[in-house]
Write an enzyme that holds these catalytic residues in place. Structure first.
Site, PDB file in Angstrom:
ATOM      1  N   ASP A  94       0.797  -1.223   0.000  1.00  0.00           N
ATOM      2  CA  ASP A  94       0.000   0.000   0.000  1.00  0.00           C
ATOM      3  C   ASP A  94       0.830   1.275   0.000  1.00  0.00           C
ATOM      4  OD1 ASP A  94       1.104  -0.018   2.543  1.00  0.00           O
ATOM      5  OD2 ASP A  94      -0.735  -0.670   3.529  1.00  0.00           O
ATOM      6  N   GLU A 116      -0.635  -8.984  -1.611  1.00  0.00           N
ATOM      7  CA  GLU A 116      -1.257  -8.490  -0.381  1.00  0.00           C
ATOM      8  C   GLU A 116      -2.434  -7.557  -0.720  1.00  0.00           C
ATOM      9  OE1 GLU A 116       0.994  -7.520   3.582  1.00  0.00           O
ATOM     10  OE2 GLU A 116       0.310  -5.614   2.744  1.00  0.00           O
ATOM     11  N   GLU A 130      -2.033   5.134   3.096  1.00  0.00           N
ATOM     12  CA  GLU A 130      -2.065   3.752   2.605  1.00  0.00           C
ATOM     13  C   GLU A 130      -3.454   3.239   2.249  1.00  0.00           C
ATOM     14  OE1 GLU A 130       1.703   4.279   4.976  1.00  0.00           O
ATOM     15  OE2 GLU A 130      -0.406   4.790   5.281  1.00  0.00           O
ATOM     16  N   HIS A 211       5.680   4.282  13.661  1.00  0.00           N
ATOM     17  CA  HIS A 211       6.046   5.133  12.522  1.00  0.00           C
ATOM     18  C   HIS A 211       4.855   5.760  11.799  1.00  0.00           C
ATOM     19  CE1 HIS A 211       4.901   1.416  10.460  1.00  0.00           C
ATOM     20  NE2 HIS A 211       4.763   2.142   9.371  1.00  0.00           N
ATOM     21  N   ARG A 213       1.985   7.926  10.229  1.00  0.00           N
ATOM     22  CA  ARG A 213       1.760   9.362  10.110  1.00  0.00           C
ATOM     23  C   ARG A 213       0.578   9.836  10.939  1.00  0.00           C
ATOM     24  NH1 ARG A 213       3.523   8.165   4.881  1.00  0.00           N
ATOM     25  NH2 ARG A 213       5.187   9.510   4.095  1.00  0.00           N
ATOM     26  N   HIS A 243      12.325   4.747  14.639  1.00  0.00           N
ATOM     27  CA  HIS A 243      12.247   5.028  13.206  1.00  0.00           C
ATOM     28  C   HIS A 243      13.079   6.257  12.858  1.00  0.00           C
ATOM     29  CE1 HIS A 243      10.395   5.689   9.215  1.00  0.00           C
ATOM     30  NE2 HIS A 243      10.028   4.428   9.296  1.00  0.00           N
TER      31      HIS A 243
END
Length: 366
Positions: A94, A116, A130, A211, A213, A243
């Site tokens: 994604d 996936e 995503e 990580h 957003r 990260h």
């Protein structure tokens, strides 16, 4: 059939590696293009799986926006498509790389295989970007390789023809089984040696990653506050590979540096991460890949997101949704550490380790 595999991040590389090895073993014509959307973390995986790209677009730059990233991928991948003229492009997951490469292939009337496929939250803001990337890719894809029946059901509800949907399992399980065998049998890894020095075997190990957003800002700060309180218990030790994104790194170090039971370390290469997952008693993470990997190790995961596209792990009792609420995080962590779940009759709901074999067989027989 000439196949182009395109990916750009560490998780994509991990999940594409078993397919690459299967194509190589079967002597099927293919080439590899990496965008290097994540440079350093991608390179670690390429080295471990002995993947040598035919094209390295190297498009990562500091602080670039999603729009700038997208424009770079569009321009560079088009040159590769023009030169190679593949009949099929294989994409994973994604990411921005997958979404833009799928559109570039569509513009050139090249078939798309999506590894996936079918994961959904139906919340455009979580995960961001995503969730929309997945939905864009689905409208373009010719071969939807879904990891679970639930993912297939999502696509069918969206009007995707059933004859384009193939249940394969998730290649993350293939990669993990291969990787942990290599780690346990032969590999020498300096990061594992360093971890052995800092881990206190008398304490319960909690592995932490983060990580996303959508957690930047208040959410990440509240997670850190929860971790700080968990660390006050003397019998617990937190290991946090931080990260590289400056927004994550700066916040985590500001709030958690210098704490006795919290070790903030650099991102780990794939073999060291597998080893650390094995040693952990509990994992706290917003990572989709970890939600898929942890069941193989029979480890519970506290998911620091408000929603997940991987409900199979929740339904099987491996994943527990706590969001960014520090009180929920603290309460559930102490509960699971005190009374670990019984996984004696459970198996990983995301696959059996043969996904890559199924995918390649489907491609070559169509």
């Amino acid at each position: 059939m000439k196949i182009l595999l395109c990916f750009g991040t560490r998780p994509e590389a991990i999940k594409m590696a078993p397919i690459l090895h299967e194509l190589k073993d079967k002597n099927i014509l293919h080439c590899i293009c990496v965008t290097a959307q994540h440079r350093e973390m991608l390179d670690q995986v390429l080295e471990f799986f002995k993947i040598i790209p035919d094209y390295d677009l190297n498009i990562m730059s500091k602080g670039q926006s999603l729009n700038l990233l997208s424009s770079k991928i569009f321009e560079e991948i088009d040159l590769v498509l023009e030169k190679e003229k593949p009949e099929l492009i294989l994409l994973q997951g994604d990411t921005t790389t997958a979404a833009i490469a799928s559109m570039a292939a569509f513009h050139r009337k090249i078939k798309v295989g999506h590894v996936e496929a079918g994961l959904r939250t139906y919340d455009a803001s979580a995960p961001f970007p995503e969730e929309i990337n997945r939905q864009i890719i689905a409208r373009i894809t010719d071969y939807h390789f879904v990891p679970t029946p639930a993912a297939a059901k999502n696509l069918i509800s969206e009007g995707i023809p059933e004859n384009k949907i193939f249940l394969t399992g998730n290649t993350v399980v293939d990669a993990l089984l291969w990787g942990i065998k290599k780690v346990n049998e032969s590999i020498s890894c300096k990061e594992i040696n360093e971890l052995e020095k800092i881990i206190d075997p008398s304490k319960k190990i909690v592995l932490v990653t983060g990580h996303r957003r959508e957690n930047f800002g208040t959410g990440l700060k509240e997670i850190c506050q929860g971790l700080l309180e968990i660390s006050q218990k003397e019998s617990i030790q937190l290991i946090f590979p931080v990260h590289l994104n400056p927004i994550v790194k700066d916040t985590v170090h500001e709030l958690l540096s210098g704490q006795e039971n919290i070790h903030l370390i650099n991102p780990l290469p794939y073999p060291a991460m597998l080893w650390l997952m094995q040693q952990s008693h509990l994992i706290i993470s917003d990572s989709g890949g970890i939600q898929e990997e942890a069941p193989t190790f029979l480890k519970p995961v506290l998911v620091t997101r408000k929603t997940t596209e991987r409900m199979e792990g929740v339904d099987a009792g491996f994943s527990f949704m706590v969001g960014t609420n520090k009180n929920k995080l603290i309460s559930k962590a102490f509960e699971l550490l005190k009374m670990p779940p019984d996984y004696s009759n459970k198996k990983n709901p995301y696959g059996d380790g043969k996904a890559a074999e199924k995918i390649v067989r489907l491609i070559t027989s169509s």
